[in-house]
Design a protein around this motif. Structure first.
Motif, PDB file in Angstrom:
ATOM      1  N   ASP A  22       0.870  -1.173   0.000  1.00  0.00           N
ATOM      2  CA  ASP A  22       0.000   0.000   0.000  1.00  0.00           C
ATOM      3  C   ASP A  22       0.908   1.226   0.000  1.00  0.00           C
ATOM      4  OD1 ASP A  22      -1.690   2.160   0.649  1.00  0.00           O
ATOM      5  OD2 ASP A  22      -3.080   0.838   1.689  1.00  0.00           O
ATOM      6  N   GLU A  23       1.164   1.741  -1.185  1.00  0.00           N
ATOM      7  CA  GLU A  23       2.136   2.820  -1.322  1.00  0.00           C
ATOM      8  C   GLU A  23       1.670   4.099  -0.640  1.00  0.00           C
ATOM      9  OE1 GLU A  23       4.796   4.881  -4.900  1.00  0.00           O
ATOM     10  OE2 GLU A  23       3.296   3.350  -5.359  1.00  0.00           O
ATOM     11  N   GLU A  24       0.369   4.399  -0.737  1.00  0.00           N
ATOM     12  CA  GLU A  24      -0.149   5.621  -0.119  1.00  0.00           C
ATOM     13  C   GLU A  24       0.013   5.597   1.393  1.00  0.00           C
ATOM     14  OE1 GLU A  24      -4.351   8.076   0.461  1.00  0.00           O
ATOM     15  OE2 GLU A  24      -4.260   6.365  -0.913  1.00  0.00           O
ATOM     16  N   ARG A  34       9.864   1.023  -3.344  1.00  0.00           N
ATOM     17  CA  ARG A  34      10.651   1.434  -2.175  1.00  0.00           C
ATOM     18  C   ARG A  34       9.944   0.962  -0.908  1.00  0.00           C
ATOM     19  NH1 ARG A  34      14.706   4.528  -0.457  1.00  0.00           N
ATOM     20  NH2 ARG A  34      14.494   5.717   1.476  1.00  0.00           N
ATOM     21  N   TYR A  35      10.552  -0.001  -0.219  1.00  0.00           N
ATOM     22  CA  TYR A  35       9.984  -0.557   1.005  1.00  0.00           C
ATOM     23  C   TYR A  35      10.702  -0.073   2.263  1.00  0.00           C
ATOM     24  CZ  TYR A  35       7.239  -4.121  -1.516  1.00  0.00           C
ATOM     25  OH  TYR A  35       6.337  -4.779  -2.304  1.00  0.00           O
ATOM     26  N   ASP A  36      11.804   0.626   2.123  1.00  0.00           N
ATOM     27  CA  ASP A  36      12.672   0.887   3.267  1.00  0.00           C
ATOM     28  C   ASP A  36      11.958   1.588   4.420  1.00  0.00           C
ATOM     29  OD1 ASP A  36      14.658  -0.268   1.829  1.00  0.00           O
ATOM     30  OD2 ASP A  36      15.685   1.587   1.278  1.00  0.00           O
ATOM     31  N   ASP A  37      11.074   2.531   4.111  1.00  0.00           N
ATOM     32  CA  ASP A  37      10.408   3.304   5.153  1.00  0.00           C
ATOM     33  C   ASP A  37       9.025   2.767   5.495  1.00  0.00           C
ATOM     34  OD1 ASP A  37      12.583   5.026   5.226  1.00  0.00           O
ATOM     35  OD2 ASP A  37      11.753   6.320   3.661  1.00  0.00           O
ATOM     36  N   CYS A  38       8.662   1.614   4.938  1.00  0.00           N
ATOM     37  CA  CYS A  38       7.319   1.072   5.139  1.00  0.00           C
ATOM     38  C   CYS A  38       7.199   0.329   6.472  1.00  0.00           C
ATOM     39  CB  CYS A  38       6.946   0.115   4.008  1.00  0.00           C
ATOM     40  SG  CYS A  38       6.625   0.934   2.430  1.00  0.00           S
ATOM     41  N   ALA A  90       4.335   2.077  19.881  1.00  0.00           N
ATOM     42  CA  ALA A  90       5.733   1.751  19.579  1.00  0.00           C
ATOM     43  C   ALA A  90       6.448   3.006  19.110  1.00  0.00           C
ATOM     44  CB  ALA A  90       5.801   0.670  18.504  1.00  0.00           C
ATOM     45  N   PRO A  91       7.711   3.163  19.469  1.00  0.00           N
ATOM     46  CA  PRO A  91       8.465   4.351  19.046  1.00  0.00           C
ATOM     47  C   PRO A  91       8.883   4.227  17.588  1.00  0.00           C
ATOM     48  CG  PRO A  91       9.914   2.865  20.222  1.00  0.00           C
ATOM     49  CD  PRO A  91       8.532   2.250  20.279  1.00  0.00           C
ATOM     50  N   ALA A  92       9.288   5.348  17.014  1.00  0.00           N
ATOM     51  CA  ALA A  92       9.829   5.341  15.655  1.00  0.00           C
ATOM     52  C   ALA A  92      11.143   4.579  15.651  1.00  0.00           C
ATOM     53  CB  ALA A  92      10.041   6.771  15.165  1.00  0.00           C
ATOM     54  N   ARG A  93      11.355   3.810  14.587  1.00  0.00           N
ATOM     55  CA  ARG A  93      12.590   3.049  14.450  1.00  0.00           C
ATOM     56  C   ARG A  93      13.601   3.872  13.661  1.00  0.00           C
ATOM     57  NH1 ARG A  93      12.142  -1.920  10.709  1.00  0.00           N
ATOM     58  NH2 ARG A  93      12.445  -0.247   9.223  1.00  0.00           N
ATOM     59  N   ASP A  94      14.841   3.807  14.084  1.00  0.00           N
ATOM     60  CA  ASP A  94      15.919   4.509  13.366  1.00  0.00           C
ATOM     61  C   ASP A  94      16.304   3.682  12.138  1.00  0.00           C
ATOM     62  OD1 ASP A  94      18.041   5.920  12.464  1.00  0.00           O
ATOM     63  OD2 ASP A  94      19.182   5.890  14.330  1.00  0.00           O
ATOM     64  N   GLU A  95      15.907   4.133  10.955  1.00  0.00           N
ATOM     65  CA  GLU A  95      16.159   3.369   9.752  1.00  0.00           C
ATOM     66  C   GLU A  95      17.665   3.214   9.453  1.00  0.00           C
ATOM     67  OE1 GLU A  95      14.048   1.789   7.999  1.00  0.00           O
ATOM     68  OE2 GLU A  95      12.187   2.527   8.858  1.00  0.00           O
ATOM     69  N   GLU A  96      18.474   4.119  10.020  1.00  0.00           N
ATOM     70  CA  GLU A  96      19.902   4.019   9.747  1.00  0.00           C
ATOM     71  C   GLU A  96      20.516   2.796  10.408  1.00  0.00           C
ATOM     72  OE1 GLU A  96      21.694   7.640  10.935  1.00  0.00           O
ATOM     73  OE2 GLU A  96      20.742   8.853   9.368  1.00  0.00           O
ATOM     74  N   ASP A  97      19.798   2.227  11.386  1.00  0.00           N
ATOM     75  CA  ASP A  97      20.313   1.031  12.058  1.00  0.00           C
ATOM     76  C   ASP A  97      20.156  -0.213  11.206  1.00  0.00           C
ATOM     77  OD1 ASP A  97      21.041   2.467  14.252  1.00  0.00           O
ATOM     78  OD2 ASP A  97      19.235   2.050  15.404  1.00  0.00           O
ATOM     79  N   TRP A  98      19.381  -0.105  10.105  1.00  0.00           N
ATOM     80  CA  TRP A  98      19.114  -1.283   9.288  1.00  0.00           C
ATOM     81  C   TRP A  98      19.829  -1.172   7.958  1.00  0.00           C
ATOM     82  CZ3 TRP A  98      16.387  -5.753  10.247  1.00  0.00           C
ATOM     83  CH2 TRP A  98      15.801  -5.816  11.513  1.00  0.00           C
TER      84      TRP A  98
END
Length: 437
Positions: A241-243, A284-288, A429-437
């Motif tokens: 679900d891109e939106e 692009r799934y990185d921020d999903c 749940a808190p926001a996840r730091d995407e830079e850790d992945w």
């Protein structure tokens, strides 16, 4: 136990609770002291219990202000105001400080009335960035007791949509109908059509054991009846679900298992992973937010140390840890493998049904790919949304903020006699730091 506190609170016109994490400790402690010494009378200021920024926070029986504060966690620090006889409300720190400063020149209740109006406008603006999912399960349409409650459930869900909390999508985790008969499937189709005006997106649907087994059970091939699934629109594999910024990973957990047991099987895990990888190359799934959807529960009922999200007075049922034989007939046989797969695939949330009891289980799953070798995974079960078998009616609302990356789950329940839905629990749940992945 709470009566002494209630007696103290009753002496005041309003209560102020600062909200934040330990990163805001100095600021909120100073703010609490200033508020406590503000001119006038009638405001009780509580010293905040601050959370870790990485903590999953669960509150049972939350009020409006608490729920709003947790859903807007990215706007912390802030404060919750509770006025006697009225609903509580949350405001970010600047607005809270403004209200306390105005107490030097104005009376308490007029200041808080204005603060409430500003808070409502801020909440409406903040809500535009959020995506809300309605999680239903175990409808068992075709059974008499569930058919009687269709209008009641739809009205409750419509009230949520009208309150400004627009629903982006509906997720249904199996047992759509009571028996795998055409007349039961037709009732399900009518019910989904009744909900279609609440959201423009197609529902996410996975089947349960009652949708493909006589009375929900099978022994060998006896009882297996998948005919109604052929014409049913249900989801397989990944749905992007891109939106909304969400990837749903959909499983048929009744594919394996005897009696009412289930399992996804290695072949299905491979199929879903292959489809996910293929789509990820072009999307692009990185921020999903990744959500796994299935019918069977990957943790036994009750899990050791589990705290029920609703007390027995509402659920009308006791937790019976000694009923192991019944659990063996209902369990998910490859649950450990499934949870490990979810952790390796960066799934943050698992939605399921099956046991007609709402639940929320936060866990830290071993995953070599994750930071520090552990992956945070929240498993959320929905009760029976239409009160099958005399159980309470239940649904969940998932609130996802794709801009901030934080999300929450609210459990709504009503007694089986339809006396009205109320919010019984929220987990944020808190926001996840995407830079850790």
């Amino acid at each position: 136990m709470l009566q002494p506190l209630e007696e103290i609170f009753a002496r005041y016109s309003a209560v102020l609770l600062p909200v934040g994490t330990w990163e805001h400790d100095f600021l909120l402690q100073r703010f609490a002291r200033e508020a406590a010494y503000a001119p006038g009378h009638g405001l009780l200021v509580l010293i905040p219990n601050l959370y870790s920024p990485e903590a999953n926070v669960r509150i049972l029986d939350p009020g409006d202000g608490v729920a709003d504060a947790l859903q807007r966690r990215n706007e912390w620090p802030g404060a919750i105001f509770s006025v006697r006889g009225e609903n509580s409300f949350f405001v970010p720190f600047d607005e809270a400080y403004r209200a306390v400063a105005e107490l030097r020149e104005r009376d308490l209740l007029s200041v808080l009335d204005d603060a409430r109006d500003r808070a409502a406008k801020q909440a409406a603006v903040a809500g535009r960035a959020h995506r809300r999912l309605l999680h239903l399960s175990d409808l068992h349409l075709g059974a008499r007791q569930t058919d009687l409650r269709r209008t009641f459930l739809r009205s409750a869900v419509a009230d949520i949509a009208r309150s400004g909390e627009k629903l982006h999508r509906i997720v249904i985790t199996g047992d759509l109908f009571d028996q795998p008969f055409s007349r039961h499937r037709e009732q399900y189709t009518h019910f989904v059509n009744e909900l279609s005006d609440l959201t423009q997106a197609e529902p996410i649907v996975v089947p349960g054991n009652h949708d493909q087994r006589i009375m929900g059970n099978k022994l060998g091939m006896f009882g297996n009846r998948r005919r109604q699934l052929i014409d049913l629109r249900w989801n397989r594999g990944p749905v992007h679900d891109e939106e909304a910024g969400i990837v749903f990973l959909c499983f048929d957990s009744s594919r394996t298992g005897t009696a009412a047991r289930g399992g996804v099987g290695t072949d299905q895990l491979v199929d879903v992973a292959s489809g996910y990888d293929a789509k990820r190359r072009i999307s692009r799934y990185d921020d999903c937010l990744r959500i796994a959807v299935l019918h069977h529960h990957p943790y036994p009922y009750p899990q050791k140390g589990e705290v029920p999200v609703a007390d027995e007075r509402l659920s009308g049922r006791r937790w019976r840890p000694n009923r192991r034989f019944r659990e063996r007939l209902l369990e998910m046989e490859d649950a450990e493998q499934f949870l490990a797969w979810c952790a390796a695939r960066d799934v943050s949330l698992v939605l399921h049904g099956h046991r007609h009891r709402p639940r929320m289980i936060p866990a830290s799953i071993k995953a070599d790919e994750a930071p520090f070798g552990r992956h945070a995974l929240l498993t959320v079960g929905c009760g029976t949304s239409l009160g099958a078998g005399g159980a309470p009616l239940s649904f969940n609302v998932i609130d996802w903020n794709p801009d901030a990356g934080n999300w929450s789950v609210v459990v709504m329940m009503s007694a089986n006699d339809a006396r009205g839905f109320r919010r019984v629990a929220i987990q944020a749940a808190p926001a996840r730091d995407e830079e850790d992945w």
